[in-house]
Design a protein around this motif. Structure first.
Motif, mmCIF file in Angstrom:
data_model
loop_
_atom_site.group_PDB
_atom_site.id
_atom_site.type_symbol
_atom_site.label_atom_id
_atom_site.label_comp_id
_atom_site.label_asym_id
_atom_site.label_seq_id
_atom_site.Cartn_x
_atom_site.Cartn_y
_atom_site.Cartn_z
ATOM 1 N N UNK A 73 0.852 -1.191 0.000
ATOM 2 C CA UNK A 73 0.000 0.000 0.000
ATOM 3 C C UNK A 73 0.885 1.236 0.000
ATOM 4 N N UNK A 74 0.365 2.305 -0.543
ATOM 5 C CA UNK A 74 0.932 3.633 -0.328
ATOM 6 C C UNK A 74 -0.037 4.383 0.567
ATOM 7 N N UNK A 75 0.458 5.378 1.290
ATOM 8 C CA UNK A 75 -0.426 6.103 2.191
ATOM 9 C C UNK A 75 0.002 7.559 2.296
ATOM 10 N N UNK A 76 -0.959 8.387 2.693
ATOM 11 C CA UNK A 76 -0.730 9.806 2.927
ATOM 12 C C UNK A 76 -1.166 10.150 4.345
ATOM 13 N N UNK A 77 -0.497 11.118 4.950
ATOM 14 C CA UNK A 77 -0.818 11.575 6.298
ATOM 15 C C UNK A 77 -1.142 13.055 6.223
ATOM 16 N N UNK A 78 -2.333 13.427 6.703
ATOM 17 C CA UNK A 78 -2.740 14.828 6.692
ATOM 18 C C UNK A 78 -3.930 15.002 7.622
ATOM 19 N N UNK A 79 -4.006 16.168 8.259
ATOM 20 C CA UNK A 79 -5.141 16.526 9.121
ATOM 21 C C UNK A 79 -5.439 15.463 10.162
ATOM 22 N N UNK A 80 -4.408 14.843 10.677
ATOM 23 C CA UNK A 80 -4.606 13.855 11.730
ATOM 24 C C UNK A 80 -5.086 12.505 11.247
ATOM 25 N N UNK A 81 -4.958 12.234 9.943
ATOM 26 C CA UNK A 81 -5.427 10.962 9.392
ATOM 27 C C UNK A 81 -4.328 10.285 8.574
ATOM 28 N N UNK A 82 -4.304 8.960 8.646
ATOM 29 C CA UNK A 82 -3.483 8.147 7.749
ATOM 30 C C UNK A 82 -4.443 7.495 6.766
ATOM 31 N N UNK A 83 -4.247 7.760 5.463
ATOM 32 C CA UNK A 83 -5.209 7.317 4.454
ATOM 33 C C UNK A 83 -4.510 6.568 3.329
ATOM 34 N N UNK A 84 -5.158 5.512 2.847
ATOM 35 C CA UNK A 84 -4.655 4.773 1.687
ATOM 36 C C UNK A 84 -5.799 4.524 0.712
ATOM 37 N N UNK A 85 -5.445 4.447 -0.560
ATOM 38 C CA UNK A 85 -6.425 4.156 -1.605
ATOM 39 C C UNK A 85 -6.086 2.876 -2.366
ATOM 40 N N UNK A 86 -4.975 2.238 -2.005
ATOM 41 C CA UNK A 86 -4.531 1.116 -2.850
ATOM 42 C C UNK A 86 -3.959 -0.048 -2.043
ATOM 43 N N UNK A 87 -4.566 -0.348 -0.917
ATOM 44 C CA UNK A 87 -4.151 -1.517 -0.161
ATOM 45 C C UNK A 87 -4.463 -2.782 -0.965
ATOM 46 N N UNK A 88 -3.486 -3.676 -1.070
ATOM 47 C CA UNK A 88 -3.666 -4.944 -1.788
ATOM 48 C C UNK A 88 -3.182 -6.085 -0.904
ATOM 49 N N UNK A 89 -4.049 -7.085 -0.701
ATOM 50 C CA UNK A 89 -3.692 -8.316 0.014
ATOM 51 C C UNK A 89 -3.891 -9.472 -0.952
ATOM 52 N N UNK A 90 -2.864 -10.250 -1.203
ATOM 53 C CA UNK A 90 -2.930 -11.347 -2.159
ATOM 54 C C UNK A 90 -2.859 -12.691 -1.449
ATOM 55 N N UNK A 91 -3.669 -13.639 -1.930
ATOM 56 C CA UNK A 91 -3.631 -15.017 -1.444
ATOM 57 C C UNK A 91 -4.112 -15.928 -2.560
ATOM 58 N N UNK A 92 -4.020 -17.236 -2.341
ATOM 59 C CA UNK A 92 -4.505 -18.194 -3.342
ATOM 60 C C UNK A 92 -6.017 -18.223 -3.403
#
Length: 559
Positions: free
Chosen positions: A421-440
């Protein structure tokens, strides 16, 4: 006869009173304001090399001289020291023995206010002085200053120091302390020091302080009495739990461990922004909340009110953390910047320490950059990324209930092999738009945020791997197709997370389902009514059956 004696005594008393009144008048109108007061100002300015003013000096019989409204200013006219009142009186009359003269004096100093930029020291002191001198030698004296409830305020992030009491002993060329006691919060601070001085410098030969389990020793010197040029070295063993008491202005998590510090300080005390310092810090083992690290090392440099850390590293769960940072410690909002790299960290022991569960293995790498105010964490801003590789991570036990509730029980058996994932921190929040979890079993994509108040607002969407089908009855299959459960929404506080399914109902999906259902029902009815099949019935029979099925479906959808 008696009347004559009384008359004589009265005359003598009157003369004495008149003489005393005359002396007091002379002292208060001539000697004190025109001789003693200027002499006191001259001596103070010469020894301190600062501008001194005394608003008023008055002599009181049997009490002594009272100086009031005393102000000591720096050369740039900024306040250095203010004293509301000094009572100076002789405890005994001067004694003359040969060439020696001795006397005892007492000074009661009230309303002390020492200011140096944002630093302020307030309180009172009772000073007793024994003086011994002769015509051939310099002045010898011993002064004992009893401190009374002094306070040190305006230390920036450091908690105010109050209830300072104890005794300082000073002679013509040395100073020392009997135990000085103070309080930072509810914890006592004990200080001992000793040294020597002359008109040009002060030598601090010993200084030690103990606060809880924290200890500090130092020595150094102050030269140039006008700018108070300091050159000192110190060593400390800083117990991290004590830091939260000392630095109360910053909200800190629970800390553990002992930080060993070696530092050197140079520069004028009259201008804290020009002080320079360097320090080496080390810890064999420490912790932040439940997270542990070891072999911590850092170098720090103080310059122009800002601490720079060009090197900060530690061993972190068999991997490493490397960082660079800087923080303005003399600025009101404590601005900071840092860049952190996390490399080859084993997540199995990390997760176990953090949440108390064993979920499996993996290797974590991450990078983050951050800037803002330590005092106001909502001003922090930055960005970063993380990657989890070579993983075999189970999903938390609670996820099993969620997977069953949304009729996808295979998700509870999901083993995560990769994550990023990539993330941004601003206004007291940690935010991501592209979290990826891979499994079979499935690919999980996520987006959302977590704020400083531990509020969570997150969406996880599932995409089952090809060939993964859930076993359920036909009605459940139809329900899953019509109202597709594509993921879950997680929200509320971290400590009381809630969730709900994300449904995606599309017109094309409904159309396909209804068409398939009508076709299925028509074929079923035709087989019931016309044993030979639909091709053997008449057109009228087929039309009648079709109308019956349509009316039944209308009633079904109305419900």
């Amino acid at each position: 006869m008696a009347k004559k004696i009384i008359l004589i005594v009265s005359i003598v008393l009157a003369v004495l009173i008149a003489a005393i009144a005359a002396v007091v008048f002379y002292l208060n109108n001539v000697y004190v304001p025109k001789h003693l007061k200027p002499l006191a100002i001259e001596l103070a300015e010469k020894s301190l090399q600062k501008k001194v003013s005394i608003e008023k000096a008055v002599y009181f019989p049997f009490r002594g001289v009272v100086f009031s409204g005393i102000k000591i200013m720096n050369q740039d006219a900024t306040p250095f020291l203010e004293i509301e009142k000094i009572d100076l009186n002789l405890k005994s009359l001067p004694k003359i023995k040969g060439a020696q003269v001795s006397a005892q004096a007492r000074l009661l100093v009230q309303g002390i206010v020492f200011r140096q930029q944002q630093l302020t020291v307030k309180g009172s002191s009772n000073v007793e002085v024994d003086i011994l001198t002769d015509k051939k030698e310099k002045l010898n004296f011993t002064a004992r200053a009893m401190l009374d409830n002094l306070e040190v305020l305006g230390l920036g992030v450091i908690t105010d120091i109050n209830r300072i009491s104890g005794t300082i002993v000073c002679t013509q060329d040395s100073f020392s302390s009997e135990k000085i006691s103070a309080f930072i919060g509810a914890q006592e601070l004990a200080v001992i020091f000793a040294g020597t001085y002359d008109t040009k410098s002060v030598q601090l030969k010993q200084f030690s302080a103990v606060y809880g389990k924290t200890s500090l020793v130092a020595h150094g010197q102050i030269s140039d009495m006008q700018s108070l040029q300091m050159d000192a070295v110190a060593e400390a063993a800083l117990d991290l739990p004590d830091v939260g008491k000392i630095v109360s202005a910053i909200p800190l998590p629970a800390l553990s461990g002992v930080c060993n510090i070696k530092a050197a300080l140079q520069g004028p005390l009259t201008n804290l922004e020009t002080l320079t310092a360097n320090a080496q810090l080390s810890m064999s083992a420490a912790g932040v909340d439940k997270i542990k690290f070891s072999d911590f090392k850092a170098n720090a440099e103080l310059k122009e009110g800002t601490v720079y850390c060009p090197l900060l590293k530690c061993v972190f769960y068999e991997g490493s953390i490397n960082a660079t940072a800087k923080m303005g410690i003399l600025f009101a909002d404590l601005p900071m910047e840092c860049v952190v790299d996390v490399e080859q960290v084993k997540v199995e022991p990390l997760i176990k320490d953090f949440i108390g569960q064993e979920l499996g293995a993996g290797v974590l790498n991450a990078h983050a950059g951050l800037s803002g105010s330590i005092i106001n964490l909502k001003t922090l801003a930055g960005s970063g990324w993380f990657k989890l590789l070579d993983a075999q991570l189970k999903v938390p036990a609670r996820f099993e209930d969620i997977a069953k509730a949304i009729n996808l029980p295979r998700l509870s058996q999901m083993i995560i092999t990769k994550a990023s994932a990539t993330f941004n921190i601003a206004s007291g929040k940690v935010e991501t738009q592209d979290l990826v979890l891979l499994s079979k079993v499935a690919e999980v994509n996520g987006k959302g945020c977590v704020d400083l108040d531990q509020n969570v607002d997150f969406e996880l969407r599932f995409k089952l791997a090809q060939g993964i089908e859930e076993s359920s009855d036909n009605l459940a299959q139809l329900s899953n197709i019509v109202s597709q459960i594509t993921g879950i929404k997680i929200y509320d506080k971290i400590t009381q997370l809630k969730w709900k399914p994300i449904l995606s109902v599309g017109k094309d999906v409904v159309k396909d389902v209804v068409t398939d259902k009508i076709t299925s029902e028509v074929e079923k009815k035709l087989k019931e009514l016309i044993p030979g099949g639909a091709e053997d019935g008449t057109a009228a029979e087929k039309q009648e059956i079709k109308q019956q099925i349509q009316e039944g479906l209308k009633r079904l959808f109305k419900k």
